[in-house]
Design a protein around this motif. Structure first.
Motif, PDB file in Angstrom:
ATOM      1  N   LEU A 196      -0.896  -4.192  -9.676  1.00 35.76           N
ATOM      2  CA  LEU A 196      -0.246  -3.026  -9.081  1.00 35.76           C
ATOM      3  C   LEU A 196       0.812  -3.523  -8.105  1.00 35.76           C
ATOM      4  CD1 LEU A 196      -3.339  -0.747  -8.304  1.00 35.76           C
ATOM      5  CD2 LEU A 196      -1.984  -0.865 -10.379  1.00 35.76           C
ATOM      6  N   PHE A 197       1.885  -2.740  -7.945  1.00 33.55           N
ATOM      7  CA  PHE A 197       2.939  -3.159  -7.022  1.00 33.55           C
ATOM      8  C   PHE A 197       3.743  -1.941  -6.582  1.00 33.55           C
ATOM      9  CE2 PHE A 197       5.295  -2.788 -10.905  1.00 33.55           C
ATOM     10  CZ  PHE A 197       6.601  -2.496 -10.529  1.00 33.55           C
ATOM     11  N   ASN A 198       4.429  -2.118  -5.445  1.00 31.54           N
ATOM     12  CA  ASN A 198       5.421  -1.159  -4.983  1.00 31.54           C
ATOM     13  C   ASN A 198       6.513  -1.909  -4.248  1.00 31.54           C
ATOM     14  OD1 ASN A 198       4.631  -1.420  -2.133  1.00 31.54           O
ATOM     15  ND2 ASN A 198       2.796  -0.255  -2.719  1.00 31.54           N
ATOM     16  N   VAL A 199       7.628  -1.216  -3.983  1.00 37.94           N
ATOM     17  CA  VAL A 199       8.806  -1.824  -3.391  1.00 37.94           C
ATOM     18  C   VAL A 199       9.183  -1.061  -2.137  1.00 37.94           C
ATOM     19  CG1 VAL A 199      11.168  -2.619  -3.815  1.00 37.94           C
ATOM     20  CG2 VAL A 199       9.567  -2.433  -5.715  1.00 37.94           C
ATOM     21  N   ARG A 200       9.603  -1.790  -1.116  1.00 40.02           N
ATOM     22  CA  ARG A 200      10.021  -1.173   0.144  1.00 40.02           C
ATOM     23  C   ARG A 200      11.288  -1.864   0.628  1.00 40.02           C
ATOM     24  NH1 ARG A 200       4.080  -1.219   3.192  1.00 40.02           N
ATOM     25  NH2 ARG A 200       2.863  -0.833   1.312  1.00 40.02           N
ATOM     26  N   VAL A 201      12.159  -1.083   1.224  1.00 37.75           N
ATOM     27  CA  VAL A 201      13.339  -1.635   1.875  1.00 37.75           C
ATOM     28  C   VAL A 201      12.998  -1.885   3.342  1.00 37.75           C
ATOM     29  CG1 VAL A 201      14.294   0.631   2.493  1.00 37.75           C
ATOM     30  CG2 VAL A 201      15.826  -1.329   2.236  1.00 37.75           C
ATOM     31  N   TYR A 202      13.626  -2.905   3.947  1.00 39.49           N
ATOM     32  CA  TYR A 202      13.366  -3.161   5.360  1.00 39.49           C
ATOM     33  C   TYR A 202      14.657  -3.574   6.062  1.00 39.49           C
ATOM     34  CZ  TYR A 202      13.490  -8.255   4.712  1.00 39.49           C
ATOM     35  OH  TYR A 202      13.874  -9.531   4.446  1.00 39.49           O
ATOM     36  N   ASN A 203      14.695  -3.241   7.330  1.00 35.85           N
ATOM     37  CA  ASN A 203      15.799  -3.653   8.185  1.00 35.85           C
ATOM     38  C   ASN A 203      15.219  -4.414   9.380  1.00 35.85           C
ATOM     39  OD1 ASN A 203      14.713  -1.663   9.872  1.00 35.85           O
ATOM     40  ND2 ASN A 203      16.300  -0.149   9.387  1.00 35.85           N
ATOM     41  N   SER A 204      16.033  -4.625  10.404  1.00 34.77           N
ATOM     42  CA  SER A 204      15.556  -5.391  11.546  1.00 34.77           C
ATOM     43  C   SER A 204      14.462  -4.657  12.300  1.00 34.77           C
ATOM     44  CB  SER A 204      16.727  -5.684  12.490  1.00 34.77           C
ATOM     45  OG  SER A 204      17.718  -6.417  11.817  1.00 34.77           O
ATOM     46  N   LYS A 205      14.380  -3.343  12.120  1.00 36.28           N
ATOM     47  CA  LYS A 205      13.364  -2.565  12.813  1.00 36.28           C
ATOM     48  C   LYS A 205      12.023  -2.622  12.094  1.00 36.28           C
ATOM     49  CE  LYS A 205      12.477   0.468  16.178  1.00 36.28           C
ATOM     50  NZ  LYS A 205      12.689   0.168  17.592  1.00 36.28           N
ATOM     51  N   GLY A 206      12.038  -2.663  10.807  1.00 33.33           N
ATOM     52  CA  GLY A 206      10.792  -2.688  10.049  1.00 33.33           C
ATOM     53  C   GLY A 206      10.992  -2.207   8.629  1.00 33.33           C
ATOM     54  N   GLU A 207       9.903  -1.803   8.020  1.00 31.50           N
ATOM     55  CA  GLU A 207       9.916  -1.414   6.621  1.00 31.50           C
ATOM     56  C   GLU A 207       9.984   0.099   6.474  1.00 31.50           C
ATOM     57  OE1 GLU A 207       6.448  -2.975   4.821  1.00 31.50           O
ATOM     58  OE2 GLU A 207       6.892  -5.077   5.293  1.00 31.50           O
ATOM     59  N   GLY A 208      10.603   0.515   5.364  1.00 28.24           N
ATOM     60  CA  GLY A 208      10.631   1.916   5.010  1.00 28.24           C
ATOM     61  C   GLY A 208       9.424   2.297   4.179  1.00 28.24           C
ATOM     62  N   PRO A 209       9.391   3.527   3.701  1.00 25.74           N
ATOM     63  CA  PRO A 209       8.255   3.962   2.876  1.00 25.74           C
ATOM     64  C   PRO A 209       8.214   3.204   1.559  1.00 25.74           C
ATOM     65  CG  PRO A 209       9.996   5.607   2.850  1.00 25.74           C
ATOM     66  CD  PRO A 209      10.390   4.606   3.883  1.00 25.74           C
ATOM     67  N   ALA A 210       7.003   3.118   1.024  1.00 27.99           N
ATOM     68  CA  ALA A 210       6.811   2.401  -0.240  1.00 27.99           C
ATOM     69  C   ALA A 210       7.171   3.304  -1.412  1.00 27.99           C
ATOM     70  CB  ALA A 210       5.374   1.917  -0.365  1.00 27.99           C
ATOM     71  N   SER A 211       7.661   2.685  -2.456  1.00 29.54           N
ATOM     72  CA  SER A 211       7.904   3.419  -3.684  1.00 29.54           C
ATOM     73  C   SER A 211       6.565   3.756  -4.348  1.00 29.54           C
ATOM     74  CB  SER A 211       8.756   2.573  -4.636  1.00 29.54           C
ATOM     75  OG  SER A 211       8.012   1.442  -5.070  1.00 29.54           O
ATOM     76  N   SER A 212       6.635   4.522  -5.390  1.00 31.52           N
ATOM     77  CA  SER A 212       5.412   4.828  -6.132  1.00 31.52           C
ATOM     78  C   SER A 212       4.797   3.533  -6.654  1.00 31.52           C
ATOM     79  CB  SER A 212       5.718   5.769  -7.301  1.00 31.52           C
ATOM     80  OG  SER A 212       6.277   6.985  -6.828  1.00 31.52           O
ATOM     81  N   THR A 213       3.467   3.469  -6.553  1.00 31.82           N
ATOM     82  CA  THR A 213       2.770   2.264  -7.013  1.00 31.82           C
ATOM     83  C   THR A 213       2.702   2.271  -8.541  1.00 31.82           C
ATOM     84  OG1 THR A 213       1.476   2.154  -4.984  1.00 31.82           O
ATOM     85  CG2 THR A 213       0.629   0.953  -6.901  1.00 31.82           C
ATOM     86  N   LEU A 214       3.223   1.225  -9.135  1.00 28.42           N
ATOM     87  CA  LEU A 214       3.227   1.073 -10.585  1.00 28.42           C
ATOM     88  C   LEU A 214       2.297  -0.075 -10.976  1.00 28.42           C
ATOM     89  CD1 LEU A 214       7.043   1.416 -11.330  1.00 28.42           C
ATOM     90  CD2 LEU A 214       5.301   3.214 -11.316  1.00 28.42           C
TER      91      LEU A 214
END
Length: 1310
Positions: free
Chosen positions: A900-918
């Motif tokens: 199982l996996f998901n993808v998240r974008v992050y910046n210097s502040k931290g991570e965004g919400p996770a994508s749907s788990t596939l």
């Protein structure tokens, strides 16, 4: 992006130019690629738009083009087809479109006109500019007769030139009969139109040879006007008059100039006295680097004019009578100029692309498009093409859509024409970088590894190192758009093989290159400053460290030039020797160490002094300077003078001037400057608002002098700051603020009291006005209520009570970041193999990042194995992909598993919400190694093996493979046997094996994808069943003896089965390891039943727990060895080991002994040498002898016991010594001290049975508990009556258990 880089060891080759616009690229110029690729025509050379020809030479109109296939050429003249076949004077060069017109016998003006070239092949047509052909002309001067000119002294005068109009216009100059230029001044001046102006004439202006010359540059001809005679009359003094303008006339005028051309404003005046001219601009200053005022201030010239140069210019003329002003209004127009030229597109079928043609001008130019030289509105319709002003949009291009498009931008002042083709290609990737290139770089430098590629669609480049499966991304790697891999700071661990992979939808190509990181070249010992007398020898040392794989070259320079060609200069590998030095040898000597990659250098100075008689010269540091005096006092400078002190036989090299500031840092001295030792005066630049006190120090070869006495204090006046704070930056600490930070200025930098900071900020590209606040005594300022992650321009200006500092530099920063809002969309996964998957996602919109995009993180975990349905709880793994990536690789996956996996974008502040788990499933792979392999039953000619299935099936098991081969006593391997086993079996019995033979087994599992790793084991077929006790340790007296399994006792009955077991193949091969300390060293003895010949005694200090510090002594085939390297007073751990034929792996190892070496006693009196002691010992010995005789007589009277016969019955008649020549034993027979004593103490869990004879030493020893042995094994004590056999209790402090021998090991020696 276009980038070229030369690499060490690389051949020069044509570089690939990648131009990304949409999904487009340019075709590389590599001929190996061009040869096989179709390409529309491209104009590579053409004549200028305005082409002025020499009528005396043939006309050559250039038109060259490239393409695949090679294009054909045609021409138009004045808008109609130009048929060169019908004009014998016109020829076209072979394989070219260049026209050559033979004008012999013809007039060149016949061929004047507008020409245009078209290059065409099956993929399109490219056109040249309109080339206007005009013949150069240099007409003759019209015949005229100039009447003499007579004027009154003081009046103004104009001598007209009026040359004939030529093409191009002629260059005008005035000369006399002697071809000397006429002198000009602010009174007499030649205007731009060629006329000669006199502001007022003087008597000396009278002459009869004012001649105007015109030079026609194209034909290199010069023509002259008839001479003009000027007579100046003097009828009384001339009346003075105020200035008036001759050119331009009146009070105002206007001028238009085109952008990029030269603006020339002329201002010619008359008056008496001669007026002076000055220039100014109403709104602003003249551009410094583009403006010049020439010809006695009468001509203002601005080159490369821009729109900013428009405005009102004032010309002011004045003399002592009046001042007059003329205003010139300058307007700037612009012929079309490029902002963005259309670029060639190479697209794959169904790809998108853009042709952008952007130009500017005044007035704004009109953009028109043509396809293959035909206006696009008249070209065939294409549903996949859309024209929107200056842009053509291509959607899903099709094969056969290749064409050349022309963009024309025009206004009333000119036009621009550009060709750009769209080439629809389908090409598999090709790597253009030569294979197996070796890059060399010095450690801690940047390394660049090239991977130039070509393909359509554009290949994606990934890099791998050595055999690693993970791509090289992120720190310390940077992947450039052209495929080059950059390593920021190369280290030794970065050396190795690198593989670049170019991949598109049509295929994959890869290339290997190698990186070698070398050590830097460093001079370890630099040459030192030398002072030498004449005729002495001098040696400069220069010791260097460099990478051993690089070839160094040492070079010596003198005063930055080559060494003199003199045999007195001797250059060695690390030194320079100068023999018999002279005054000419003085100077600076530099050693330079060069390698093929870097260099290092160092310098030293040689001073040659006169030879002095004895006594020897004493060199000391100089005395301090005296009599400091301040002169030439100015607000920001002062002159300091002094008198040098005594040099003490070493010339002063320099003077160091220091100062202290009593206002800001009283008592702290700072270096201000230094001057050569030959000077005693220094001009010092000072800062405002400082209370200066100066002192001077002298430096010679010995060292620095003491400081001089301080000078008088000099106070400089306060002033406005002349600098601003440094280190200005802007950043956010929260999502709605902006922190502006700077480095505070010192009191010395403030230039005056009342230092404050004016902090200014504005939103970049939005706000025009600055918001500001003034603060003091701080180095930061917080601005709240800011939008999240918005660019701001900030600047900080210094202010004090005397004014403000200069205009500060603008720094761009961002307000604070917040967590990203949106998860990546369109997440997909592509499983590449059983351990590698590629994840794709759609990057989030930049606005939702709400900060600096750092990258994307892929969280993935193994949910379970597809072999087992129970969940496999494994900690989540995270892979980070830096930058605005849209895909990434997941390496190291477990085969045959559900992930199982998901993808998240992050910046210097931290991570965004996770994508749907596939989820995704990995295919089968090879299995892991079996969980165990052991031998459970060993017989004479068979072995039974048991095993467990692999912990990681990685798929459906299809079976097992068992391979085995015999190993002889020399560790040589025999023939290999192989056996295939089904997947459902867990044991197998191998029959028909050789007895008493060691076998090595190789065992692995298989799936449909292949065989997994091998597990190995060794075992020996045994001759007979042997019983083995657990070893016990008995420490007798002060010695250390370890009792290990001993050989079997001949004739002893077999003990019961329980609790014994068969000998394991890995049974101990060492026994009876003991030690004794003597004068010659420590004797270590043992018994050994193994087959290996490589036997060592190893020892280490007791408290040393390292496995690497063991000392070892090779002992050949003996069973005893004297250690002579042990130190007194220390305890050692000692062991005996046997190693394999490679002398690496330890096959057998004894238990460790603890050996203590006693300390050397202090010197004492030896009583053994004293006479009284010897006499006493002799008396005691005599008394003991008498007592023994009495005891013997009494015992004989008590009866005779057959002890000798009973002892003989237990003697081993087959004892054979060890064979020293081959390190093997004969038939083993125990010695007397290894026989077990019946009735001796044994452990409670062991049982010792008597044999058939009831006679033993126990029969004479009562309960057997009092029987003792000497060290040689002999029995002492009284014989007593018979005792019944019984099991003895555990715990007797002198008991010794019998120990069985490893029969398996023993049989291997038979």
């Amino acid at each position: 992006m276009e980038r070229a880089r030369t690499r060490v060891g690389a051949a020069v080759f044509l570089m690939l130019i990648l131009g990304r616009l949409g999904n487009a690229l340019e075709v590389p110029l590599d001929p190996n690629i061009l040869e096989g690729l179709p390409q529309p025509p491209t104009i590579t050379q053409q004549s200028p738009k305005d082409y002025i020809i020499d009528p005396r030479e043939n006309i050559v109109i250039h038109c060259e083009a490239k393409g695949k296939p090679h294009p054909s050429f045609s021409w138009t003249r004045n808008g109609t087809h130009f048929d060169i076949d019908h004009d014998p004077k016109v020829t076209m060069r072979p394989h070219s479109g260049t026209l050559v017109v033979d004008i012999s016998g013809e007039k060149a003006e016949t061929y004047e006109g507008i020409y245009q070239c078209t290059a065409r092949n099956e993929h399109g047509a490219a056109v040249s500019n309109n080339i206007v052909i005009r013949q150069s002309r240099s007409p003759l001067w019209s015949k005229e007769r100039n009447e003499p000119i007579r004027v009154q002294e003081g009046v103004s005068l104009v001598l007209q030139c009026r040359p004939p109009a030529g093409l191009p216009p002629p260059i005008i100059f005035w000369m006399d009969f002697n071809f000397q230029r006429l002198p000009q001044s602010s009174r007499v001046f030649q205007a731009l139109n060629g006329d000669l102006y006199f502001s007022n004439v003087l008597k000396k202006d009278s002459r009869n040879d004012y001649i105007c010359y015109a030079r026609f540059p194209h034909t290199q001809t010069i023509q002259q006007k008839q001479p003009i005679t000027l007579s100046v009359l003097n009828h009384g003094s001339a009346e003075e008059r105020k200035p008036t303008f001759l050119i331009p006339s009146g009070s105002s005028s206007s001028k238009m100039v085109l952008r990029g051309q030269v603006l020339e404003l002329e201002c010619i005046t008359e008056g008496l006295p001669t007026p002076e001219v000055s220039w100014s601009k109403l709104s602003g200053e003249f551009p410094d680097n583009r403006t010049s005022i020439l010809h006695f201030q009468k001509l203002l010239r601005i080159v490369n004019v821009s729109e900013a140069d428009a405005g009102e210019y004032h010309c002011t003329a004045h003399n002592r009578l009046a001042s007059v002003l003329h205003t010139i209004r300058v307007t700037v127009k612009a012929a079309p100029y490029w902002i963005s030229t259309p670029r060639n597109l190479v697209l794959a079928p169904r790809e998108k692309g853009l042709l952008i043609c952007r130009a500017s001008g005044t007035p704004k130019p009109t953009i028109t498009w043509a396809m293959n030289g035909i206006p696009i509105e008249n070209s065939p319709e294409d549903p996949n093409r859309k024209v929107e002003g200056d842009t053509i949009i291509f959607e899903e291009v099709q094969t056969g859509s290749s064409a050349v498009y022309q963009c024309n931008a025009s206004n009333e002042y000119g036009y621009l024409l550009s060709n750009a083709f769209i080439n629809v290609l389908s090409e598999t990737p090709r790597v253009l970088t030569p294979a197996n290139m070796v890059y060399q770089v010095i450690r801690n430098n940047h390394a660049f590894l090239d991977c130039s590629s070509f393909g359509s669609p554009i290949p994606k480049i990934t890099w791998f190192k050595d055999s690693q499966s993970s791509t090289l991304e992120g720190d310390p790697y940077l992947l450039h758009e052209n495929g080059t891999l950059e390593i920021y700071v190369a280290q030794a661990l970065n050396s190795g093989q690198y593989t670049c992979v170019a991949r598109n939808t049509l295929g994959i190509a890869e290339n290997h290159v190698y990186l070698e990181v070398k050590e830097p070249t460093r001079i370890l010992k630099q040459p030192e400053y030398k002072v030498s007398q004449r005729n002495r020898n001098v040696v400069f040392e220069c010791k260097v460290k460099h990478d051993p794989t690089l070839i160094p070259t040492m070079t010596w320079l003198k005063d930055n030039g080559e060494l003199p060609d003199d045999e007195r200069f001797l250059v060695d590998s690390d030194s320079l020797t100068i023999t018999d030095v002279t005054e000419n040898d003085a100077g600076t000597y530099t050693c330079i160490m060069n390698t093929t990659l870097d260099q290092d250098s160092a310098s030293a100075e040689l001073t040659v002094v006169e030879a002095t008689p004895t006594p020897a010269v004493i060199y000391e540091q100089p005395d301090p300077p005296t009599d400091l005096e301040l002169t030439d006092l100015k607000p920001k400078s002062v002159q300091l003078t002094w008198i040098p002190g005594d040099e003490h036989n070493s010339p002063i090299h320099k003077f160091v001037i220091q100062y202290t500031d009593s206002l800001h840092q009283h008592g702290h001295w700072h270096n201000l400057t230094d001057v050569p030792g030959s000077k005693t005066t220094a001009f010092l630049k000072l800062s405002p608002y400082v209370h200066y006190t100066f002192r001077v120090l002298a430096l010679n070869a010995v060292g620095l002098s003491n400081p001089s006495k301080p000078s008088h204090m000099y106070k400089t006046n306060p002033a406005a700051p002349d600098e601003n704070p440094s280190g200005v930056e802007g950043f956010g600490t929260e999502h709605d603020n902006l922190m502006i930070l700077w480095k505070p200025m010192s009191g010395l930098q403030a230039n005056g009291p009342g230092l404050q900071y004016k902090v200014m900020w504005r939103q970049k590209d939005v706000d025009k006005d600055w918001t500001s606040v003034t603060v003091a005594n701080v180095s930061k300022f917080m601005v709240s209520g800011m939008p999240t992650f918005t660019p701001y321009e900030v600047k900080v200006q210094a202010i004090n009570d005397y004014g403000i500092g200069p205009e500060p530099a603008v720094v761009t920063g961002h307000s604070g970041e917040d967590l990203p809002l949106q998860a990546p969309d369109s997440v997909q996964v592509l499983v590449l193999n059983s351990t590698l998957a590629e994840v794709h996602w759609e990057p989030v919109p930049p606005k939702t990042v709400r900060g600096l995009l750092k990258g994307y993180k892929v969280y993935y975990w193994r949910e379970r194995s597809l072999h087992k349905h129970n969940p496999h709880h494994v900690k989540q793994q995270v892979l980070t992909f830096s930058g605005n990536k849209s895909h990434g690789m997941l390496p190291g996956l477990q085969p045959y598993s559900l992930y199982l996996f998901n993808v998240r974008v992050y910046n210097s502040k931290g991570e965004g919400p996770a994508s749907s788990t596939l989820q995704f499933e990995t295919p089968e792979g090879v299995p892991g190694r079996p969980s165990f392999l052991r031998i459970t039953n060993s017989n004479l000619d068979s072995l039974t093996l048991e095993w467990g299935p692999p912990n990681d099936h990685n798929g459906h098991l299809t079976g097992y493979t068992l391979k085995y081969q015999p190993v002889n006593s020399s560790n040589e391997l025999g023939p290999m046997e192989e056996l295939a086993l089904p997947a459902n079996k867990t044991s197998v019995t191998l029959p028909n094996l050789k007895y008493s033979t060691r076998y090595k087994f190789y065992f692995n599992a298989k799936t449909g994808q292949g065989a997994g790793p091998v597990i190995t084991e060794e075992a020996v077929t045994i001759m007979d069943e042997v019983l083995m006790y657990q070893p016990s340790v008995d420490k007798v007296g002060g010695g250390n003896t370890q009792t290990q399994p001993s050989p079997p006792i001949a004739g002893s009955p077999p003990p019961p089965r329980h609790p014994f077991h068969k000998v394991h193949p890995a049974a101990p091969a060492f026994g009876n390891v003991s030690s004794s300390v003597g004068e010659d060293g420590t004797l270590i003895s043992w018994e050994y039943w193994g087959a290996e010949k490589h036997v060592y005694v190893e020892y280490i200090v007791k408290n040393d727990n390292s496995e690497e510090d063991w000392q070892k002594e090779y002992v050949n085939c003996s069973q005893a060895y004297v250690l002579k390297g042990l130190k007194e007073g220390l305890s050692y751990r000692v062991r005996v080991v046997a190693k394999g034929h490679d002398d690496q792996a330890v096959l057998h190892q004894s238990e460790e002994l603890l050996v203590t070496v006693p300390a050397v006693p202090s010197r004492q009196v030896d009583i053994a040498t004293q006479g009284w002691f010897i006499g006493l010992m002799c008396a005691i010995a005599l008394l003991i002898l008498i007592l023994l005789i009495i005891c013997f007589i009494k015992r004989n009277k008590g009866g005779k016991y057959p002890v000798k016969e009973k002892e003989d019955a237990h003697t081993d008649p087959e004892f054979q010594p060890m064979k020293e020549d081959d390190c093997t034993f004969g038939e083993y027979s125990d010695t007397e001290d290894h026989k077990p004593l019946k009735g001796s103490r044994t452990p409670s869990y062991r049982t010792v049975h008597r044999d058939n004879s009831d006679d033993s030493l126990v029969d004479y020893g009562g309960d057997g508990g009092d029987g003792q042995f000497n060290e040689d094994g002999s029995f002492i004590g009284q014989y007593s009556g018979n005792s019944s056999t019984r099991e003895t209790a555990v715990g007797h402090e002198h008991s010794e258990a019998p120990s069985p021998v490893n029969t398996t090991a023993m049989n291997s020696f038979v």
